[in-house]
Write an enzyme that holds these catalytic residues in place. Structure first.
Site, short mmCIF file in Angstrom:
data_model
loop_
_atom_site.label_atom_id
_atom_site.label_comp_id
_atom_site.label_asym_id
_atom_site.label_seq_id
_atom_site.Cartn_x
_atom_site.Cartn_y
_atom_site.Cartn_z
N THR A 226 0.83 -1.21 0.00
CA THR A 226 0.00 0.00 0.00
C THR A 226 0.86 1.25 0.00
OG1 THR A 226 -1.54 -1.26 1.32
CG2 THR A 226 -1.94 1.09 1.18
N THR A 227 1.89 1.29 0.86
CA THR A 227 2.76 2.47 0.89
C THR A 227 3.56 2.56 -0.41
OG1 THR A 227 2.90 2.25 3.29
CG2 THR A 227 4.50 3.70 2.25
N GLU A 245 10.54 -2.68 -2.80
CA GLU A 245 10.67 -4.02 -2.22
C GLU A 245 9.52 -4.17 -1.25
OE1 GLU A 245 12.33 -6.89 -3.13
OE2 GLU A 245 14.07 -5.55 -3.23
N CYS A 279 10.35 -10.03 5.20
CA CYS A 279 9.60 -9.94 3.94
C CYS A 279 9.62 -11.29 3.22
CB CYS A 279 10.13 -8.82 3.06
SG CYS A 279 11.91 -8.81 2.84
P1 NDP Z 1 4.86 0.71 5.82
O1 NDP Z 1 4.80 0.50 4.37
O2 NDP Z 1 3.68 1.26 6.52
O3 NDP Z 1 6.09 1.65 6.19
C1 NDP Z 1 7.38 1.54 5.61
C2 NDP Z 1 8.03 2.92 5.59
O4 NDP Z 1 7.28 3.83 4.77
C3 NDP Z 1 8.09 3.56 6.96
O5 NDP Z 1 9.30 4.26 7.10
C4 NDP Z 1 6.90 4.49 6.91
O6 NDP Z 1 6.97 5.51 7.86
C5 NDP Z 1 6.99 5.02 5.50
N1 NDP Z 1 5.76 5.62 4.99
C6 NDP Z 1 4.50 5.50 5.47
N2 NDP Z 1 3.64 6.21 4.67
C7 NDP Z 1 4.38 6.77 3.69
C8 NDP Z 1 4.07 7.58 2.55
N3 NDP Z 1 2.84 7.94 2.26
N4 NDP Z 1 5.09 7.95 1.74
C9 NDP Z 1 6.36 7.55 1.98
N5 NDP Z 1 6.71 6.79 3.05
C10 NDP Z 1 5.73 6.40 3.88
O7 NDP Z 1 5.26 -0.66 6.43
P2 NDP Z 1 5.27 -1.05 7.96
O8 NDP Z 1 6.67 -0.85 8.40
O9 NDP Z 1 4.24 -0.40 8.80
O10 NDP Z 1 4.87 -2.56 7.85
C11 NDP Z 1 3.56 -2.92 7.45
C12 NDP Z 1 3.59 -4.07 6.50
O11 NDP Z 1 4.57 -3.89 5.47
C13 NDP Z 1 3.99 -5.38 7.14
O12 NDP Z 1 2.89 -5.97 7.77
C14 NDP Z 1 4.47 -6.15 5.92
O13 NDP Z 1 3.37 -6.65 5.22
C15 NDP Z 1 5.10 -5.12 5.07
N6 NDP Z 1 6.52 -5.06 5.25
C16 NDP Z 1 7.30 -5.55 4.27
C17 NDP Z 1 8.64 -5.51 4.42
C18 NDP Z 1 9.57 -6.01 3.41
O14 NDP Z 1 10.75 -6.15 3.74
N7 NDP Z 1 9.16 -6.26 2.16
C19 NDP Z 1 9.26 -5.00 5.63
C20 NDP Z 1 8.34 -4.46 6.58
C21 NDP Z 1 7.02 -4.49 6.36
P3 NDP Z 1 6.32 5.26 9.31
O15 NDP Z 1 6.66 3.89 9.76
O16 NDP Z 1 6.99 6.25 10.12
O17 NDP Z 1 4.85 5.43 9.09
#
Ligand code: NDP
Length: 471
Positions: A226-227, A245, A279
């Site tokens: 989503t992000t 990623e 991930c």
């Molecule tokens: P997010 O996608 O919510 O956050 C990842 C990063 O993006 C954080 O630094 C976050 O900031 C930042 N962010 C949030 N909103 C925005 C925006 N609109 N524009 C730019 N940057 C933004 O992931 P989460 O860490 O909360 O994890 C949630 C889910 O993501 C997990 O349940 C998993 O499914 C997946 N995930 C996948 C990973 C991978 O390695 N592929 C690793 C971690 C998570 P902030 O945290 O400060 O909101």
């Protein structure tokens, strides 16, 4: 090199700010430090400095920048235990097992590997018609936005190739783990030139400010799908380059010829690495009916016997979830599976009076493909095991989701395993292991698991601008 940053107390003192946002240990609720929270104007200031610093950094030779990366690796090595102690407190991951010390070691390894890759100019044409040469020049400023599960290692995955290719870097850590990334940056900045690497701790709005900034040329992002989609929209205005990623829901298919005694432990760690918060962890396992009960029992036994507890205690190898929201996602998915009639073989009953965000290592059997615990990424210590009668059906189930980061096949017969591997839709398919990344081997997702590759020479190319000179 200064040596003051080799204890976690000194490192935390160096980065904590008195009026900052408090950060607590997810295993016990203890305050571990206070982080600066950036404002959008801090992003502007950091980008201006990064842009200025890129001129001289980009003008260095690849060999000179590689030397800096080796010095950065030396600095990480000197502070490795301090960094691991901070990870153990902020992420909650245990010091031992594939966790905090492993993560600090991986930071050093990825820095050295990126220093040593060779990316020469390619002569594409050299004949009577003339010459054409392909080279790779810096992009400019890279914005690197990261998650909370492997905060230091993923930051290094982003910054090491970017710096190597002559870009300057601005890191935006997750608001859940800002101290880990600031500690890493403090260590690296003992040896890097000023403003080449900066960090802007803050929440999602700061990530958005980074991804929208007109003077940032490329975004490297690891986090949720989503992000990633939001970042893609923000980046559209300037056509920023992107490496995304994103989340996965990796399938593992077991064939009927495995030696359960030999392979059960590796299957377990494929799923439970970093307490399932990875991930490319194994998130749904498909097992043939003939060996289903035996493998389920073996995995249940390992899950029950593997020590879970405080990150800082030497005996543990599983820890808490990093945050309450993630713990609730896991608990709700297991509860839903239980209500739908699945068997909770081990775990499934969190202790109510636990101070931290713990959820026990949980093995769930007799579960259908359509159950949410199979369909949705749990990102935690709960593994659903689906029984199959027909290998074609298992492959179809493995491939039918919208994501495709990793996958695995488990078999004693390499030929059979490779045939199944060829039919799985994912960026990487491992055989008899899962999630084993290597700095030399490109890694990336298909479908909604992302775009672009990290690691290896391919990873270097993705943080550079291809430039053709024709004459
Ligand atoms: P997010 O996608 O919510 O956050 C990842 C990063 O993006 C954080 O630094 C976050 O900031 C930042 N962010 C949030 N909103 C925005 C925006 N609109 N524009 C730019 N940057 C933004 O992931 P989460 O860490 O909360 O994890 C949630 C889910 O993501 C997990 O349940 C998993 O499914 C997946 N995930 C996948 C990973 C991978 O390695 N592929 C690793 C971690 C998570 P902030 O945290 O400060 O909101």
């Amino acid at each position: 090199m200064p040596t003051t940053l080799t204890t976690h107390e000194n490192l935390l003192d160096a980065i904590t700010v008195d009026d900052g946002h408090p950060i607590y240990d997810p295993a016990n609720g203890e305050l571990i430090g206070k982080t600066k929270m950036s404002k959008p104007q801090d992003v502007d200031a950091a980008v201006a400095k990064a842009k200025a610093a890129q001129q001289s950094w980009g003008a260095l030779s690849p060999a000179e920048r590689s030397e800096y990366l080796h010095k950065a690796a030396d600095a990480v090595k000197a502070s490795a235990e301090a960094l691991a102690q901070i990870l153990a407190r902020e992420v909650g991951k245990p010091l031992n097992g594939p966790n905090a010390r492993f993560e600090a070691g991986a930071c050093e390894a990825w820095l050295r590997a990126n220093a040593d890759f060779s990316l020469e100019d390619e002569v594409l044409v050299d004949d009577e018609s003339g010459k054409a040469v392909l080279s790779y020049v810096p992009l400019g400023v890279v914005g690197a936005i990261g998650p909370w599960n492997w905060p230091m290692m993923i930051s290094v995955w982003q910054l090491a190739p970017s710096l190597r290719m002559g870009n300057t870097v601005i890191l935006k850590p997750s608001e859940h783990t800002p101290l880990s990334v600031q500690a890493l940056v403090a260590v690296l900045n003992q040896v890097l030139p000023e403003d080449v690497l900066q960090v802007v701790p803050g929440a999602g709005d700061i990530g958005q400010a980074v991804s929208e900034h007109p003077d940032i040329d490329k975004i490297m992002f690891t986090g949720s799908t989503t992000t990633g989609q939001a970042i893609m929209r923000s980046a559209a205005a300037d056509l920023k380059r992107l490496t995304l990623e994103l989340g996965g829901n990796d399938a593992g298919i077991v064939l009927d010829d495995i030696n359960i005694e030999e392979m059960a432990e590796d299957i377990f760690w494929g799923a439970f690495i970093n307490t399932g918060q990875t991930c490319a962890a194994l998130k749904r396992l498909y097992v043939p009916a003939a060996i289903y009960d035996e493998l389920v029992q073996a995995l249940g036994k390992i899950a029950a016997e593997t020590p879970m507890g405080q990150g800082v205690s030497e005996e543990n190898v599983l820890g808490p979830l990093q945050n309450e929201a993630q713990r609730n996602i896991v608990a709700d998915l297991v509860e839903e599976a239980r209500k739908a009639g699945a068997t909770i073989v081990t775990g499934g009953n969190p202790t109510a009076d636990e101070a931290g965000y713990f959820y026990p290592a949980t093995i769930v059997a007799d579960i259908d493909q359509q159950n949410p615990l199979v369909q949705i990424e749990q990102f935690g210590p709960a593994l659903p095991i689906v029984k199959y009668d027909n290998l074609d059906q298992a492959i179809e189930w493995a491939n039918e989701l919208e994501v495709g980061l990793g996958s695995s096949v488990w078999s004693s017969d390499e030929q059979r395993a490779r045939e199944v591997a060829n039919r799985l839709i994912a960026g990487t398919t491992w055989i008899n292991k899962h999630g084993a990344v290597d700095p030399r081997v490109p890694f990336g997702g298909v479908k909604k698991s992302g775009m672009g590759l990290e690691f290896g020479v391919e990873g270097l190319k993705q943080v550079a601008q291809p430039k053709v000179t024709s004459y």
